[in-house]
Design an enzyme around this catalytic site. Structure first.
Site, PDB file in Angstrom:
ATOM      1  CG  HIS A 129      -3.785   0.054   5.213  1.00  0.00           C
ATOM      2  ND1 HIS A 129      -3.195  -1.121   5.537  1.00  0.00           N
ATOM      3  CD2 HIS A 129      -2.862   0.997   5.495  1.00  0.00           C
ATOM      4  CE1 HIS A 129      -1.973  -0.892   5.993  1.00  0.00           C
ATOM      5  NE2 HIS A 129      -1.743   0.378   5.969  1.00  0.00           N
ATOM      6  CE1 TYR A 179       5.591   3.687   7.883  1.00  0.00           C
ATOM      7  CE2 TYR A 179       5.616   3.481  10.272  1.00  0.00           C
ATOM      8  CZ  TYR A 179       4.919   3.540   9.079  1.00  0.00           C
ATOM      9  OH  TYR A 179       3.559   3.444   9.082  1.00  0.00           O
ATOM     10  CD  GLU A 238       4.077   0.414   7.180  1.00  0.00           C
ATOM     11  OE1 GLU A 238       3.334   0.830   6.275  1.00  0.00           O
ATOM     12  OE2 GLU A 238       3.677   0.191   8.341  1.00  0.00           O
ATOM     13  CG  HIS A 290       0.956   0.589  12.439  1.00  0.00           C
ATOM     14  ND1 HIS A 290       1.533   1.827  12.565  1.00  0.00           N
ATOM     15  CD2 HIS A 290       1.414   0.087  11.277  1.00  0.00           C
ATOM     16  CE1 HIS A 290       2.313   2.044  11.516  1.00  0.00           C
ATOM     17  NE2 HIS A 290       2.271   1.006  10.722  1.00  0.00           N
ATOM     18  CG  HIS A 316       4.596   4.684   4.303  1.00  0.00           C
ATOM     19  ND1 HIS A 316       3.907   5.421   5.239  1.00  0.00           N
ATOM     20  CD2 HIS A 316       3.928   3.513   4.209  1.00  0.00           C
ATOM     21  CE1 HIS A 316       2.885   4.716   5.701  1.00  0.00           C
ATOM     22  NE2 HIS A 316       2.852   3.550   5.082  1.00  0.00           N
ATOM     23  CG  HIS A 345      -0.173   0.138   2.533  1.00  0.00           C
ATOM     24  ND1 HIS A 345       0.230  -0.957   3.264  1.00  0.00           N
ATOM     25  CD2 HIS A 345       0.279   1.217   3.242  1.00  0.00           C
ATOM     26  CE1 HIS A 345       0.872  -0.556   4.348  1.00  0.00           C
ATOM     27  NE2 HIS A 345       0.922   0.763   4.354  1.00  0.00           N
TER      28      HIS A 345
HETATM   29 FE   LIG Z   1       1.711   1.982   5.889  1.00  0.00          FE
END
Ligand SMILES: [Fe+2]
Length: 307
Positions: A199, A255, A265, A246, A214, A153
């Site tokens: 996501h 990261y 990431e 997260h 990112h 993503h």
């Molecule tokens: Fe991300």
């Protein structure tokens, strides 16, 4: 998927110097170089990805993202979505087949956050790298670095993330998995998916319009992520955030930066979503915990560096 958009398909990233960038994405991230084109762009893929490429590196004066592309079901769907995008009120640019080598025609538009997003229906199919279709082995030998499975993503920053959410959901069939609300009910961050992933795109409200935070690459598991952190130190790679978790997505993350200053990431895990699930909601006051579940606060570097 209900509108015929299947998944993230590719990202083109601008780099300042092509060879150090290729070394970073192959030797450290573990992508596989598949080919180069006449203008000098370098095409790469993660080993599980079924099409020829998913990451394109382009040498340029300035780092950042040129575009993120999404795969649609077929050419008729592509035509229909082009019509729907225009009806929604965005300009659609048609890019001829072959402009990206081994990719069919693409339809590109600019989101209200100022980012180039494009759709395509056809790209050369190869199957995953290093394993066969019949009775595949668990994983291929010969992978390097973090052994990234796939491009996963992008996180994009700009104004008007709510209009972008509406465009992506109403026209392309994305749905919101998770979002962050300000005290007065405004969306500060919106995470959207096409299928069951936590996501496929992340939108962050930011007056630095049209910027790139990112691109993420999916690793096998937490152990792989810890090993990725080791590799970052072994190679003295510029670090943003050491391996942690997260709150949003519940995924695990680290990261770091490519040699041009684009943030990458490495990501694994993360919640899954059936389409009838309502989005998770975070409040502005918990933003630190939402992003970094253990530290519970945002770092300056994470907030400030964009390309
Ligand atoms: Fe991300």
């Amino acid at each position: 998927m209900r509108k015929g958009v299947i998944r993230p398909g590719h990202v083109q990233i601008r780099v300042l110097d092509i060879e150090p960038a290729v070394r970073h994405y192959t030797e450290l991230v573990g992508l596989i170089e598949t080919h180069r084109d006449k203008p000098g762009r370098v095409y790469l893929k993660g080993w599980t990805e079924s099409e020829l490429f998913s990451v394109v590196l382009r040498e340029a004066e300035e780092a950042g993202m040129d575009f993120q592309g999404f795969k649609v079901r077929d050419d008729a769907t592509l035509t229909a979505l082009g019509r729907d995008l225009r009806a929604w009120g965005v300009e659609v640019e048609e890019i001829a087949s072959g402009e990206l080598e081994h990719c069919g025609r693409r339809l590109r538009f600019v989101t209200p956050t100022g980012h180039n997003i494009e759709l395509y229906a056809e790209k050369t199919y190869t199957g995953p790298w290093g394993i066969s279709r019949a009775e595949p082995e668990a994983w291929p030998r010969g992978l390097r670095g973090m052994r990234a499975q796939r491009f996963d993503h992008c996180q994009l920053h700009g104004l008007d993330i709510e209009a972008t959410r509406d465009l992506l959901s109403e026209v392309l069939g994305f749905y919101v998995t998770e979002h962050v609300l300000s005290d007065d009910g405004k969306n500060l961050a919106i995470f959207m998916s096409l299928a069951m992933k936590a996501h496929d795109i992340a939108l962050i409200l930011d007056d630095r319009h049209g910027k790139f935070h990112h691109a993420a690459f999916y690793l096998d598991n937490w152990e792989s992520l810890l090993r990725a952190g080791d590799l970052l130190s072994m190679t003295n790679t510029s670090l943003d955030t050491a391996p942690t978790r997260h709150g949003i997505t519940r995924g695990q993350t680290t990261y770091f930066f490519d040699p041009s200053g684009n943030r990458n990431e490495a990501f694994t895990g993360g919640s899954t979503h059936y389409p009838d699930q309502q989005p998770y909601v975070w409040n502005e006051a918990s933003l630190g915990k939402a992003i970094f579940y253990h530290h519970r606060k945002l770092s300056d570097m994470f907030m400030e560096v964009l390309t």
